[in-house]
Design a protein around this motif. Structure first.
Motif, PDB file in Angstrom:
ATOM      1  N   ASN A  50       0.799  -1.211   0.000  1.00 60.23           N
ATOM      2  CA  ASN A  50       0.000   0.000   0.000  1.00 60.23           C
ATOM      3  C   ASN A  50       0.840   1.272   0.000  1.00 60.23           C
ATOM      4  O   ASN A  50       0.323   2.368  -0.162  1.00 60.23           O
ATOM      5  N   ASN A  51       2.112   1.127   0.249  1.00 60.82           N
ATOM      6  CA  ASN A  51       2.971   2.300   0.334  1.00 60.82           C
ATOM      7  C   ASN A  51       3.209   2.892  -1.048  1.00 60.82           C
ATOM      8  O   ASN A  51       3.508   2.170  -1.976  1.00 60.82           O
ATOM      9  N   PHE A  52       3.132   4.177  -1.126  1.00 65.85           N
ATOM     10  CA  PHE A  52       3.215   4.815  -2.430  1.00 65.85           C
ATOM     11  C   PHE A  52       4.640   5.072  -2.851  1.00 65.85           C
ATOM     12  O   PHE A  52       5.580   5.014  -2.068  1.00 65.85           O
ATOM     13  N   SER A  64     -13.078   6.410  -8.489  1.00 70.80           N
ATOM     14  CA  SER A  64     -11.997   6.911  -9.333  1.00 70.80           C
ATOM     15  C   SER A  64     -11.140   5.758  -9.853  1.00 70.80           C
ATOM     16  O   SER A  64     -11.475   4.582  -9.685  1.00 70.80           O
ATOM     17  N   THR A  65     -10.027   6.134 -10.473  1.00 67.76           N
ATOM     18  CA  THR A  65      -9.111   5.123 -11.008  1.00 67.76           C
ATOM     19  C   THR A  65      -8.020   4.726  -9.992  1.00 67.76           C
ATOM     20  O   THR A  65      -7.152   3.913 -10.304  1.00 67.76           O
ATOM     21  N   ILE A  66      -8.084   5.288  -8.785  1.00 68.84           N
ATOM     22  CA  ILE A  66      -7.072   5.005  -7.761  1.00 68.84           C
ATOM     23  C   ILE A  66      -7.122   3.513  -7.380  1.00 68.84           C
ATOM     24  O   ILE A  66      -8.193   2.959  -7.142  1.00 68.84           O
ATOM     25  N   GLU A  67      -5.913   2.916  -7.306  1.00 65.25           N
ATOM     26  CA  GLU A  67      -5.821   1.502  -6.899  1.00 65.25           C
ATOM     27  C   GLU A  67      -5.293   1.332  -5.483  1.00 65.25           C
ATOM     28  O   GLU A  67      -5.645   0.373  -4.803  1.00 65.25           O
ATOM     29  N   SER A  82     -11.903   0.237  -8.836  1.00 64.62           N
ATOM     30  CA  SER A  82     -10.516  -0.073  -9.190  1.00 64.62           C
ATOM     31  C   SER A  82      -9.639  -0.201  -7.955  1.00 64.62           C
ATOM     32  O   SER A  82      -8.502  -0.686  -8.023  1.00 64.62           O
ATOM     33  N   LEU A  83     -10.156   0.255  -6.803  1.00 68.42           N
ATOM     34  CA  LEU A  83      -9.368   0.252  -5.579  1.00 68.42           C
ATOM     35  C   LEU A  83      -9.009  -1.179  -5.165  1.00 68.42           C
ATOM     36  O   LEU A  83      -9.871  -2.052  -5.097  1.00 68.42           O
ATOM     37  N   LYS A  84      -7.719  -1.381  -4.869  1.00 68.15           N
ATOM     38  CA  LYS A  84      -7.236  -2.687  -4.434  1.00 68.15           C
ATOM     39  C   LYS A  84      -6.826  -2.705  -2.968  1.00 68.15           C
ATOM     40  O   LYS A  84      -6.953  -3.746  -2.310  1.00 68.15           O
ATOM     41  N   SER A 102      -7.170  -5.613  -0.107  1.00 68.60           N
ATOM     42  CA  SER A 102      -6.263  -5.362   1.013  1.00 68.60           C
ATOM     43  C   SER A 102      -6.771  -4.230   1.879  1.00 68.60           C
ATOM     44  O   SER A 102      -7.136  -3.164   1.370  1.00 68.60           O
ATOM     45  N   LEU A 103      -6.756  -4.447   3.211  1.00 71.89           N
ATOM     46  CA  LEU A 103      -7.178  -3.429   4.164  1.00 71.89           C
ATOM     47  C   LEU A 103      -6.206  -3.409   5.333  1.00 71.89           C
ATOM     48  O   LEU A 103      -5.943  -4.436   5.956  1.00 71.89           O
ATOM     49  N   THR A 104      -5.682  -2.194   5.615  1.00 70.64           N
ATOM     50  CA  THR A 104      -4.761  -2.010   6.739  1.00 70.64           C
ATOM     51  C   THR A 104      -5.266  -0.876   7.609  1.00 70.64           C
ATOM     52  O   THR A 104      -5.478   0.240   7.124  1.00 70.64           O
ATOM     53  N   ILE A 105      -5.492  -1.162   8.904  1.00 71.34           N
ATOM     54  CA  ILE A 105      -5.839  -0.141   9.888  1.00 71.34           C
ATOM     55  C   ILE A 105      -4.947  -0.386  11.100  1.00 71.34           C
ATOM     56  O   ILE A 105      -5.151  -1.344  11.848  1.00 71.34           O
TER      57      ILE A 105
END
Length: 788
Positions: free
Chosen positions: A10-12, A270-273, A297-299, A329-332
């Protein structure tokens, strides 16, 4: 480790590129030259006499205000220079004209107000942000910096034309610090893969509404409030459907929960993944319109660091918002989350990370809608019972990786565990688990981390873990290397930092498949038990990770601090079998040597004589009255061969023994007592005689009894320290005819003077005179002897 996982996919690119670039430079400098760290050292100028080989120089967090050419002129190999957080006011880039290899330059957080355009063409990383620039510090020379990949800028005034010289550069990352902007024109289309913007504190500037990111793949926005979030939703809705922007990161956000759900909805459409939120402050949480999670599109969604300003709200509503998300994928993490609801229906979750929260082991109880979940991270929570954790996974049919480290997990033998059948990687490190944990493990486990627990040994009666390949038992209470009886497929074993250590024979016998062993930083007892372990490394059967610097003797005291690679002890000292074999060989050799010497020198014969003499002396001693005087009765005892008897009887005795009885001779034919054994008579006659005459001839050495008589007489000589032997050589005796056991005779003839019988009659008188003189002694009268 779990934090890395949570950030992983998830890190950009903003964070990834920055860290990768930075650490690449650090490693390069460490390999090729010196690193000088003078950060926070109260310096007001660049230190003098720095090593000429310096590759990296850190002068951050000081009070340096001025730079000169002489400061860096002799640092021709300098590649990395960090000058952030100082008080530099003016800078002419010509001060770096002799630093042709300079690639990384950080001048952020200084007092620079003007930019010199004599830039360094070799720079790849340049940070000029957070200075006193009014306009963007960009000059035409930027267009010639073809190697530049990372550029950070900030200013109080911004115009679209400011960035025209950057149009031809293909930057990997561009950061714009616009917090204090007071004049705003418009942003151009940036030719960069990753773009980071610190948004203005003045909310009147709608930066996001003008932002165009045709070639940008990753966007990071900081300092967002409700107004900027509203602009963000518009920005996201205007993104082209086939645009390149796939990664969005929001940092330092203060908004309401309604704004967060609105953002979720905008991102969802949106197109954000990959979407990440860091340092989120929730001002208030109220029931709001539930997001509509249509196909997206979100992953992956990452939320790390959440502060709840408003704590009085129904948390189930928030948890439901996340459980309903149909993404992979979900991170909290770091959010003090108390619970997480089971999804109401089967969804796409393959990765869940809830590290550093306050979840209990009741989370996901009886949850059967996580059938696609492959990775579950629950580290740093409040899990307590390992049994409940195992039951949690029993319905997760696809679960392969699970991290429940840094909790308070424990396990009791009586509890029954039920793990997911496909679980192959399990992290149970930093808990309260003991030896019994090996009775509660997934049967198909391949990678198992049990470091930092309370394990002292591996029980024998556990199920066979035939698929286990990696086992981490570092920082436990092991006192010996464990065996691999129940996991013979083990290839990597980590037993670093345990209580004590010496090699186990069970390890060598059962752990044949281990290829890598981490056993460093243990208190090794350097003794025979450790020798076999050292040989495994020397012979190349097992690769010891950290060898040899991490393997040091701690005892015995004389070897403390010695590297195991320098510890040597012989095979003989350590092998009982070898010691027994060597002892037996030596014993056999000694026995053979003794046997040879015995037969060579007729030792058995001498032993026999000693035994006979001892027996006779014992009987005499028992019969002898207490206080009896010496019983010498004869002047001389004559020992001779029967073949020489004519000479003895006709020549020797008549010339010695006179009628007046002045010389008394003991002769076996007339003085041996009937009824006694020959040996007893010989000993008795020798002891009753003052001296013994031995008539030597070739016949003498061939007589067994003559040898007995000579032996006993010689023994008496040493016993009484007297000169009682007279050797009379009747005929010459060649040495070759003397038997081997007559070595005493040889010795006596070599050391003692003997009388030789002369053939000439003229010499007989002198012979008899010498002989009589040698036995001249006055004995008690016959009557007295009879009385005694």
């Amino acid at each position: 480790m779990a934090d890395t996982k949570c950030l992983g996919i998830n890190n950009f690119l903003y964070i990834c590129i920055f860290m990768i670039t930075f650490w690449n430079y650090i490693h390069t400098s460490a390999e090729n030259g010196f690193t000088e760290n003078h950060s926070a050292s109260f310096l007001d100028a660049v230190p003098k006499k720095l090593p000429a080989q310096t590759v990296e120089l850190d002068l951050s967090h000081n009070t340096i205000s001025e730079l000169q050419i002489s400061d860096f002129k002799y640092l021709s190999k300098l590649q990395i220079l960090i000058l952030s957080h100082n008080f530099i006011r003016d800078l002419d880039f010509s001060v770096f004209q002799y630093n042709e290899d300079l690639e990384y330059l950080d001048l952020s957080h200084n007092n620079l107000s003007a930019l010199s355009c004599h830039l360094v063409a070799s720079l790849q990383y340049l940070d000029l942000s957070y200075n006193n620039y009014t306009a963007m510090p960009i000059c035409p020379e930027f267009g010639k910096m073809s190697k530049l990949e990372h550029l950070s800028l900030s200013a109080r005034r911004i115009e679209k034309s400011d960035f025209s010289v950057l149009a031809h550069l293909q930057l990997g990352f561009l950061f714009l610090g616009l917090e204090d902007i007071s004049e705003y024109g418009k942003l151009p289309v940036f030719n960069t893969k990753s773009l980071g913007i610190a948004l203005p504190k003045n909310r009147e500037f709608s930066i996001l509404l003008d932002l165009e990111v045709d070639v940008t793949e990753s966007l990071t926005l900081s300092n967002m409030r409700d107004k900027q979030v509203h602009d963000l939703t518009i920005f996201l809705s205007n993104l082209p459907k086939k645009g390149r922007l796939l990664n969005l990161t929001l940092n330092n956000i203060e908004v309401s929960w309604n704004t967060v759900t609105t953002t979720f909805q905008a991102v969802w459409q949106s197109t954000i993944e990959y979407f990440s939120i860091y340092n989120l402050s929730l001002l208030e949480v109220t029931d709001s319109l539930h997001p509509s999670y249509l196909p997206t599109s979100l992953k992956a969604l990452t939320i790390k660091g959440t502060e709840l300003i408003d704590t009085e709200f129904d948390q189930r509503y928030v948890y439901q918002t996340f459980s309903d998300m149909n993404i992979a994928s979900l991170t909290i993490s770091d959010s003090k989350m108390l619970q997480m609801l089971c999804p109401p229906k089967a969804n796409k979750f393959t990765y869940l990370c809830f590290s550093n929260n306050q979840l209990t082991d009741m989370v996901f109880k009886d949850c059967n809608n996580l059938t696609r979940l492959e990775t579950l991270i629950l580290q740093k929570n409040k899990l307590q019972l390992l049994t409940r954790v195992s039951l949690m996974t029993s319905l997760m049919k696809s679960l392969k990786v699970m991290d429940v480290s840094q909790n308070s997990l424990r396990y009791e033998n009586s509890e029954k565990c039920s793990w997911g059948k496909n679980l192959i990687n399990l992290n149970l490190s930093t808990n309260r688990l003991s030896d019994s944990v090996f009775r509660c493990l997934p049967v198909n486990i391949q990678v198992l981390d049990l470091q930092k627990n309370q394990i002292s040994s591996i029980p024998k009666d556990i199920i066979e873990l035939s698929h286990l390949e990696e086992l981490n038992l570092a920082s436990n209470k092991l006192t010996d290397l464990p065996g691999c009886g129940q996991f013979r497929g083990l290839r990597l074993l980590n037993v670093e930092r345990n209580s004590g250590f010496f090699q186990s024979s069970e390890f060598s016998q059962s752990c044949q498949n281990i290829k890598r062993l981490k056993a460093g930083h243990n208190p090794f007892t350097c003794s025979c038990e450790l020798r076999q372990l050292i040989n495994l490394e020397k012979q190349g059967f097992v690769k010891f990770v950290g060898w040899p610097e991490s393997y040091v003797c701690s005892s015995p005291g004389v070897l403390k601090g010695t590297l195991l690679t320098d510890f040597h002890i012989s095979e003989f000292v350590c092998s009982t079998t070898l010691q027994v074999v060597v002892f037996l060989i030596i014993a056999l050799v000694l026995a053979a040597a003794v046997s040879f010497l015995c037969f060579r020198y007729d030792v058995p014969w001498y032993l026999k004589m000693i035994w006979q003499w001892t027996r006779v002396k014992h009987r005499v001693w028992k019969k002898k009255p207490e206080g009896m005087i010496d019983n010498v009765q004869f002047h001389v005892f004559i020992s001779y061969s029967e073949r020489d008897s004519d000479w003895v009887k006709n020549v020797l005795i008549p010339n010695l023994e006179k009628e007046d009885g002045s010389v008394r001779i003991c002769q076996h034919e007339r003085n041996f007592i009937a009824g006694k054994s020959i040996v007893e008579n010989i000993i008795d006659c020798i002891e009753k005689s003052y001296k013994s005459i031995f008539v030597l001839s070739p016949n003498f050495v061939q007589s067994e009894w003559c040898h007995y008589e000579l032996y006993f007489a010689h023994h008496r000589l040493f016993n009484e320290n007297a000169d009682g032997l007279i050797l009379l050589l009747l005929e010459s005796i060649p040495s070759y005819i003397i038997p081997a056991r007559y070595h005493k005779l040889k010795a006596l003839m070599a050391k003692r003077t003997y009388l030789e019988w002369p053939r000439e009659k003229s010499k007989h008188g002198l012979f008899w005179a010498n002989l009589k003189a040698s036995i001249n002694i006055k004995l008690p009268s016959s009557e007295v002897m009879e009385y005694l």
